[in-house]
Structures are given as C-alpha cells and as structure tokens.
Design a protein around this motif. Structure first.
Motif, short mmCIF file in Angstrom:
data_model
loop_
_atom_site.label_atom_id
_atom_site.label_comp_id
_atom_site.label_asym_id
_atom_site.label_seq_id
_atom_site.Cartn_x
_atom_site.Cartn_y
_atom_site.Cartn_z
N UNK A 157 0.84 -1.21 0.00
CA UNK A 157 0.00 0.00 0.00
C UNK A 157 0.87 1.26 0.00
N UNK A 158 1.94 1.25 0.77
CA UNK A 158 2.83 2.41 0.84
C UNK A 158 3.49 2.70 -0.50
N UNK A 159 3.91 1.66 -1.21
CA UNK A 159 4.58 1.88 -2.50
C UNK A 159 3.57 2.37 -3.54
N UNK A 160 2.33 1.88 -3.47
CA UNK A 160 1.29 2.36 -4.39
C UNK A 160 0.96 3.81 -4.08
N UNK A 161 0.87 4.15 -2.82
CA UNK A 161 0.60 5.54 -2.42
C UNK A 161 1.71 6.47 -2.94
N UNK A 162 2.96 6.05 -2.80
CA UNK A 162 4.07 6.86 -3.30
C UNK A 162 3.99 7.00 -4.81
N UNK A 163 3.62 5.93 -5.49
CA UNK A 163 3.49 5.96 -6.95
C UNK A 163 2.43 6.97 -7.37
N UNK A 164 1.29 6.93 -6.72
CA UNK A 164 0.18 7.83 -7.07
C UNK A 164 0.58 9.29 -6.81
N UNK A 165 1.25 9.54 -5.70
CA UNK A 165 1.64 10.91 -5.37
C UNK A 165 2.68 11.47 -6.31
N UNK A 166 3.53 10.62 -6.87
CA UNK A 166 4.66 11.11 -7.65
C UNK A 166 4.60 10.79 -9.14
#
Length: 126
Positions: free
Chosen positions: A112-121
């Motif tokens: 979930x954290x890596x997906x969140x970072x992907x979406x933000x950046x």
C-alpha cells in the motif's frame, strides 16, 4: 543454618542453570529480529525497483497495485516467514494464526505504501 545454606545453594544453581537457556532464547529472538528486518529491507528494495521500472510509468493506480501485488514473490515470502518466526519467538503464547495475520498485514502495508508513493509522484497522463 545448614538448611538455609543448602537452600541458597539450590537457588544459585537453579539460576545458573536457567541462565544459558535464557541467553540462548534472547540470542534466538535477536537473530529472528535481524532476519525479519533484513527480510523487510530486501522486500522494500525490490518494491523500489518495481516502482522505478519504466514499464510502470503511466499505469493507473489499480494497474500499478496489481503489478506490485505480484512483484517480488521470493522477497515477499521471505519477509513474511522471517517476520512470522520473529513474532513467534517474541510472543510464543500468542496463537500462530494471529502472527500470520500480522505478517500478512505488514506485507500489505508495504504494498500500500509503495502504491501511495506511486500515485503521489506519478506524471499525469497526457
């Protein structure tokens, strides 16, 4: 008096006999903790490589999430097992299914954290 000395000697001998076992248990727990941390780090590094792949640029959040969920299978499993071993050594009286659920949540949280970072950046699609 003699009985008191014998009792004291028994206490000292019992404590001394228990100490190596306690130290071994502590060493096992520390070793399990290090392996769990190493598993976490390896899994995160693999997820970071997945994040950086050119083939993932422009994917939707859902598509990237599916990609991440299937990525790094050996690192993910090693992390899960190492964390499960650590939790079992640290909390031996807790049911193993609870430890497995915790390990699974840790894997899910990393994804979930890596997906969140992907979406933000991510760069918006043109």
């Amino acid at each position: 008096m003699r009985m008191l000395l014998v009792g004291a000697a028994l206490v000292v001998m019992t404590s001394a006999a228990m100490m190596p076992s306690a130290l071994a248990d502590d060493d096992d727990t520390k070793s399990a903790q290090k392996l769990a941390q190493q598993g976490r780090d390896d899994y995160w590094h693999c997820l970071a490589r997945e994040y950086s792949r050119d083939s993932n640029k422009g994917l939707s959040e859902q598509d990237f999430g599916r990609s991440v969920a299937g990525a790094c299978p050996s690192e993910r499993q090693y992390y899960r097992v190492a964390l499960l071993d650590y939790l079992t050594s640290q909390y031996p009286t807790i049911d193993s299914s609870a430890h497995l659920a915790t390990a699974n949540r840790a894997v899910e949280a990393a994804q979930k954290d890596i997906v969140t970072a992907y979406v933000k950046h991510r760069t918006p699609a043109k």
